[in-house]
Design a protein around this motif. Structure first.
Motif, PDB file in Angstrom:
ATOM      1  N   PHE A  52       1.613  -4.594   1.483  1.00 56.48           N
ATOM      2  CA  PHE A  52       1.355  -3.821   0.262  1.00 56.48           C
ATOM      3  C   PHE A  52       2.540  -2.901  -0.034  1.00 56.48           C
ATOM      4  O   PHE A  52       2.923  -2.715  -1.188  1.00 56.48           O
ATOM      5  N   ASN A  53       3.124  -2.329   1.006  1.00 56.19           N
ATOM      6  CA  ASN A  53       4.281  -1.452   0.837  1.00 56.19           C
ATOM      7  C   ASN A  53       5.455  -2.235   0.249  1.00 56.19           C
ATOM      8  O   ASN A  53       6.119  -1.761  -0.682  1.00 56.19           O
ATOM      9  N   LEU A  54       5.701  -3.419   0.768  1.00 56.44           N
ATOM     10  CA  LEU A  54       6.793  -4.253   0.235  1.00 56.44           C
ATOM     11  C   LEU A  54       6.524  -4.658  -1.209  1.00 56.44           C
ATOM     12  O   LEU A  54       7.447  -4.681  -2.034  1.00 56.44           O
ATOM     13  N   ALA A  55       5.276  -4.952  -1.532  1.00 50.12           N
ATOM     14  CA  ALA A  55       4.927  -5.266  -2.923  1.00 50.12           C
ATOM     15  C   ALA A  55       5.191  -4.056  -3.820  1.00 50.12           C
ATOM     16  O   ALA A  55       5.756  -4.190  -4.911  1.00 50.12           O
ATOM     17  N   SER A  60       5.226  -3.523  -7.788  1.00 52.92           N
ATOM     18  CA  SER A  60       3.823  -3.837  -8.023  1.00 52.92           C
ATOM     19  C   SER A  60       2.966  -2.571  -8.006  1.00 52.92           C
ATOM     20  O   SER A  60       2.829  -1.921  -6.976  1.00 52.92           O
ATOM     21  N   GLU A  61       2.386  -2.258  -9.153  1.00 47.06           N
ATOM     22  CA  GLU A  61       1.479  -1.110  -9.219  1.00 47.06           C
ATOM     23  C   GLU A  61       0.216  -1.380  -8.410  1.00 47.06           C
ATOM     24  O   GLU A  61      -0.341  -0.474  -7.798  1.00 47.06           O
ATOM     25  N   GLU A  62      -0.240  -2.623  -8.405  1.00 51.00           N
ATOM     26  CA  GLU A  62      -1.411  -2.984  -7.609  1.00 51.00           C
ATOM     27  C   GLU A  62      -1.103  -2.830  -6.117  1.00 51.00           C
ATOM     28  O   GLU A  62      -1.951  -2.401  -5.346  1.00 51.00           O
ATOM     29  N   GLY A  63       0.124  -3.147  -5.726  1.00 49.26           N
ATOM     30  CA  GLY A  63       0.547  -2.943  -4.345  1.00 49.26           C
ATOM     31  C   GLY A  63       0.486  -1.480  -3.967  1.00 49.26           C
ATOM     32  O   GLY A  63       0.034  -1.122  -2.872  1.00 49.26           O
ATOM     33  N   GLN A  64       0.908  -0.611  -4.874  1.00 43.97           N
ATOM     34  CA  GLN A  64       0.840   0.835  -4.635  1.00 43.97           C
ATOM     35  C   GLN A  64      -0.602   1.277  -4.439  1.00 43.97           C
ATOM     36  O   GLN A  64      -0.913   2.037  -3.523  1.00 43.97           O
ATOM     37  N   SER A  65      -1.468   0.800  -5.303  1.00 46.32           N
ATOM     38  CA  SER A  65      -2.878   1.172  -5.245  1.00 46.32           C
ATOM     39  C   SER A  65      -3.541   0.668  -3.959  1.00 46.32           C
ATOM     40  O   SER A  65      -4.267   1.411  -3.289  1.00 46.32           O
ATOM     41  N   MET A  66      -3.281  -0.584  -3.621  1.00 48.55           N
ATOM     42  CA  MET A  66      -3.886  -1.170  -2.418  1.00 48.55           C
ATOM     43  C   MET A  66      -3.350  -0.489  -1.157  1.00 48.55           C
ATOM     44  O   MET A  66      -4.087  -0.278  -0.198  1.00 48.55           O
ATOM     45  N   ARG A  67      -2.066  -0.144  -1.165  1.00 51.00           N
ATOM     46  CA  ARG A  67      -1.465   0.562  -0.028  1.00 51.00           C
ATOM     47  C   ARG A  67      -2.154   1.902   0.179  1.00 51.00           C
ATOM     48  O   ARG A  67      -2.511   2.261   1.300  1.00 51.00           O
ATOM     49  N   ALA A  68      -2.372   2.629  -0.892  1.00 49.29           N
ATOM     50  CA  ALA A  68      -3.038   3.928  -0.790  1.00 49.29           C
ATOM     51  C   ALA A  68      -4.481   3.767  -0.321  1.00 49.29           C
ATOM     52  O   ALA A  68      -4.965   4.554   0.511  1.00 49.29           O
ATOM     53  N   GLU A  69      -5.158   2.754  -0.834  1.00 48.94           N
ATOM     54  CA  GLU A  69      -6.552   2.524  -0.462  1.00 48.94           C
ATOM     55  C   GLU A  69      -6.688   2.191   1.016  1.00 48.94           C
ATOM     56  O   GLU A  69      -7.538   2.730   1.721  1.00 48.94           O
ATOM     57  N   ILE A  70      -5.834   1.310   1.500  1.00 48.61           N
ATOM     58  CA  ILE A  70      -5.936   0.893   2.898  1.00 48.61           C
ATOM     59  C   ILE A  70      -5.480   2.008   3.842  1.00 48.61           C
ATOM     60  O   ILE A  70      -5.968   2.122   4.967  1.00 48.61           O
ATOM     61  N   ALA A  71      -4.573   2.850   3.379  1.00 50.11           N
ATOM     62  CA  ALA A  71      -4.084   3.958   4.213  1.00 50.11           C
ATOM     63  C   ALA A  71      -5.210   4.924   4.575  1.00 50.11           C
ATOM     64  O   ALA A  71      -5.159   5.567   5.629  1.00 50.11           O
ATOM     65  N   GLU A  72      -6.235   4.988   3.733  1.00 47.59           N
ATOM     66  CA  GLU A  72      -7.368   5.866   4.018  1.00 47.59           C
ATOM     67  C   GLU A  72      -8.141   5.426   5.253  1.00 47.59           C
ATOM     68  O   GLU A  72      -8.841   6.219   5.865  1.00 47.59           O
ATOM     69  N   GLU A  73      -8.002   4.153   5.633  1.00 49.52           N
ATOM     70  CA  GLU A  73      -8.706   3.608   6.792  1.00 49.52           C
ATOM     71  C   GLU A  73      -7.825   3.573   8.044  1.00 49.52           C
ATOM     72  O   GLU A  73      -8.248   3.082   9.083  1.00 49.52           O
ATOM     73  N   MET A  74      -6.591   4.074   7.931  1.00 49.80           N
ATOM     74  CA  MET A  74      -5.629   3.964   9.021  1.00 49.80           C
ATOM     75  C   MET A  74      -5.285   5.328   9.606  1.00 49.80           C
ATOM     76  O   MET A  74      -5.396   6.345   8.928  1.00 49.80           O
ATOM     77  N   THR A  75      -4.817   5.296  10.843  1.00 46.68           N
ATOM     78  CA  THR A  75      -4.308   6.518  11.466  1.00 46.68           C
ATOM     79  C   THR A  75      -2.870   6.739  11.010  1.00 46.68           C
ATOM     80  O   THR A  75      -2.211   5.811  10.517  1.00 46.68           O
TER      81      THR A  75
END
Length: 98
Positions: A52-55, A60-75
């Motif tokens: 997602f970061n590479l996208a 990719s705006e969707e890549g930015q959004s998905m990266r932020a969303e998944i980061a909420e579940e990560m340490t």
């Protein structure tokens, strides 16, 4: 069943190759695949964040959004590792291009 697995594996390998060389859409697709476990891939949030970061880096705006969303579940450590892997992939491809 074996042919299905081999087909899925081939498609994922082809997608990784294209994504590594610049396709934001393929990066996004890989991020989704790793975040959901599609194509016989294990769920791997670090890999998903990396793609997602590479996208996102490729516009990719969707890549930015998905990266932020998944980061909420990560340490923080997982996010740092995903970022390290993304930087390493970029550096390795820049070195090959030089």
């Amino acid at each position: 069943m074996g042919n299905s697995f081999k087909s899925a594996q081939f498609l994922m390998e082809a997608r990784m190759s294209r994504a590594a060389y610049g396709s934001a859409e393929d990066c996004l697709d890989l991020g989704v695949a790793y975040s959901c476990g599609t194509g016989d891939l294990p769920i791997d949030l670090v890999e998903a964040h990396k793609w997602f970061n590479l996208a996102a880096l490729r516009g990719s705006e969707e890549g930015q959004s998905m990266r932020a969303e998944i980061a909420e579940e990560m340490t923080a450590r997982q996010i740092a590792e995903a970022q390290r892997q993304a930087r390493a992939l970029i550096a390795s491809h820049q070195a090959r291009a030089a």
